[in-house]
Design an enzyme around this catalytic site. Structure first.
Site, short mmCIF file in Angstrom:
data_model
loop_
_atom_site.label_atom_id
_atom_site.label_comp_id
_atom_site.label_asym_id
_atom_site.label_seq_id
_atom_site.Cartn_x
_atom_site.Cartn_y
_atom_site.Cartn_z
N LYS A 72 0.87 -1.19 -0.09
CA LYS A 72 -0.02 0.00 -0.08
C LYS A 72 0.90 1.11 0.16
O LYS A 72 0.56 2.32 -0.65
CB LYS A 72 -0.70 0.02 1.27
CG LYS A 72 -1.87 -1.12 1.47
CD LYS A 72 -3.11 -1.10 0.38
CE LYS A 72 -4.04 -2.23 0.94
NZ LYS A 72 -3.64 -3.52 0.75
C1 LIG Z 1 -4.05 -4.64 -0.03
C2 LIG Z 1 -3.28 -5.90 -0.01
C3 LIG Z 1 -3.45 -6.92 -1.04
C4 LIG Z 1 -4.62 -7.04 -2.02
O1 LIG Z 1 -4.43 -5.91 -3.05
P1 LIG Z 1 -5.45 -5.12 -3.88
O2 LIG Z 1 -5.00 -4.25 -4.78
O3 LIG Z 1 -6.73 -4.87 -3.04
O4 LIG Z 1 -6.00 -6.58 -4.84
C5 LIG Z 1 -2.53 -8.03 -1.18
N1 LIG Z 1 -1.65 -8.15 -0.04
C6 LIG Z 1 -1.35 -7.35 0.74
C7 LIG Z 1 -0.32 -7.51 1.95
C8 LIG Z 1 -1.99 -6.25 0.90
O5 LIG Z 1 -2.05 -5.29 2.01
#
Ligand SMILES: *Cc1c(COP(=O)(O)O)cnc(C)c1O
Length: 494
Positions: A112
């Site tokens: 993120k």
């Molecule tokens: C948010 C997240 C995901 C999923 O990503 P999306 O873009 O929502 O598909 C996968 N792994 C981690 C560690 C995340 O924080």
């Protein structure tokens, strides 16, 4: 020529990139999509020679056309700096026959950070550009990862405040500690006596409250969201696909014209949608392999053409992928339906009313580059153990879902194309699950003891994000009931 953005749910007036970033969601509830997806202007041999920051500029200038070069470079340089613990920003690691793209070297050690470290700067630049004088108040409900990444991104960014609500007893101890120790005079973290849905509903109610908005406007505030449907989060995620393909070419791992598969551990469908956009821009991507955990709505969708959320919600060891409604899928629906807003609206209505919708055979054919896969809890554990045993490489539970899916995919298809597996979190963020996968007896150790042991096993340093919370002071202690969320916000903004 300015690239404009339109809603997936109506043919209302298109808006500029900066307006789409400011608004987040369109007024009709749809998501903003670019009117066309621009092509890359630089061949892959030149991309390979560019830094992460230069690549970011190359991609973002094509999408955010109403920002000046100076504005974009400013945002990029403030985002991708020493907050990341490697100059590469997104390094590639070869292990067990695949390339792992590590997206966890930012402030909160999860992917993120790739988008949330730049969103605050894009947002404040967009506000300036549109003569928005109000202070921007970011309201977020979090189940763990997004909240901390948003706090870290917005902390001490002038012209903004950030208020995060999390379920007091619904996040991991490390996640809670990461949030309540957040520094920055403009940060507010509140635990609620309820679950994530309560937090989410409370935040949604405030966003929809016209009276509250009017009241805030008079005080010089406006709400905004750091949610993953914001185009200001999606576009920065295209960058690392472009960057990693360039790197593979430069290192001689792929040749001109050779296609590479990507395997993406998926929840809200943001990360993999960015890969799809990257492919549409001309990047040599072959299959887009969408990896789910046991909440395998997307796996079923790609197989049957029916999206059906009517099922039990399963708590897994990859909590950031425990999602039954993948919001960003709406953008793929719109695109594959021939950019038909009426059709998209009908399906999204059906999703909210009946919890499901089906797509046509034509749309399904337009999605043929996508392959759905899922890994069970056992397959996830096995992937962690296998990679550690064969390559000495330790991956987190989310990345392990992708690794497990990749293994099943090549066994089933015999596809020999090289693959990038997207590594979305540091193993230090989910230490207990990771260490237990390697050896069950680790479960008796404490959290920080486990981090030290992981460091010994993997030969990697304990990240700053973990070191910081070992003895950090708790700075946020507020707790409230779900029905007092608005009152809490009003008190903060008094
Ligand atoms: C948010 C997240 C995901 C999923 O990503 P999306 O873009 O929502 O598909 C996968 N792994 C981690 C560690 C995340 O924080």
């Amino acid at each position: 020529m300015k690239l404009m953005y339109q809603s997936t749910r109506s043919n209302s007036e298109p808006v500029t990139a900066s307006q789409a970033i400011l608004k987040g969601l369109a007024d009709d509830g749809g998501l903003y999509v670019p009117v066309t997806i621009p092509g890359l202007e630089i061949p892959i041999n030149r991309l390979g020679k560019m830094t992460y920051q230069e690549t970011a500029f190359e991609v973002m200038k094509l999408f955010f056309t109403d920002f000046t070069e100076e504005e974009l470079k400013n945002c990029i340089n403030r985002a991708y700096d020493e907050k990341f613990d490697t100059q590469e920003i997104a390094p590639l690691v070869k292990a067990d026959g695949a390339f792992y793209l590590e997206l966890f070297h930012g402030a909160t050690i999860a992917f993120k950070d790739m988008a949330l470290s730049i969103l605050p700067h894009l947002l404040t630049a967009a506000a300036k550009k549109n003569q928005v004088k109000d202070e921007i108040v970011i309201l977020t409900a979090t189940s763990g990862d997004t909240g901390k990444a948003a706090l870290a991104g917005f902390a001490d960014v002038k012209g903004t405040k950030i208020i995060v609500f999390y379920p007091k007893d619904g996040v991991s101890p490390i996640q809670e500690k990461q949030m309540v120790t957040q520094k920055g005079d403009n940060t507010y973290v509140i635990g609620i006596r309820g679950n994530f849905d309560d937090a989410q509903n409370g935040v949604k109610a405030m966003f929809g409250n016209k009276e509250l908005a009017k009241d805030l406007k008079e005080k010089g505030y406006r709400f905004s969201s750091a949610n993953s449907i914001n185009i200001g989060r999606l576009v920065p995620q295209i960058v690392y696909y472009v960057y990693s393909c360039g790197r593979l070419f430069k290192n001689g791992d792929i040749k001109e014209g050779e296609k590479i598969n990507v395997v993406v551990p998926t929840g809200n469908f943001g990360n993999i949608l960015a890969a799809y956009y990257a492919k549409s821009m001309g990047l040599p991507i072959g299959k887009l392999i969408c990896a789910s955990n046991e909440n395998k709505v997307l796996f079923d969708f790609f197989r049957t053409g029916i999206y059906d959320r009517n099922r039990d919600f399963i708590l897994t060891a990859s909590p950031s992928m425990d999602i039954l409604i993948s919001s960003n899928l709406e953008r793929l629906i719109y695109q594959t339906a021939g950019r038909d807003a009426d059709k998209t609206l009908a399906m999204m209505k059906s999703l909210s009313k009946e919890g499901k919708y089906g797509i046509t055979d034509g749309m399904k054919a337009n999605m043929e580059d996508f392959v759905g896969g899922y890994a069970s809890e056992k397959e996830t554990v096995d992937a962690i153990k296998r990679l550690y045993k064969t390559a000495g490489y330790v991956i987190d539970t989310h990345t392990a879902v992708a690794a497990g899916v990749y293994q099943k995919y090549i066994t089933r298809t015999g596809d020999k194309a090289k693959s990038i597996i997207i590594s979305t979190a540091s193993p230090y963020k989910f230490t207990r699950s990771v260490m237990k996968a390697i050896d069950l007896s680790y479960d008796s150790m404490g959290d920080f003891e486990l981090a030290d042991e992981l460091s010994r096993l993997s030969g990697t340093a304990v990240p700053r994000a973990i070191e910081e919370i070992r003895c950090a002071k708790v700075l946020h202690e507020a707790v409230c009931d779900p029905d007092k969320m608005q009152e809490t916000v009003e008190n903060i903004l008094k």
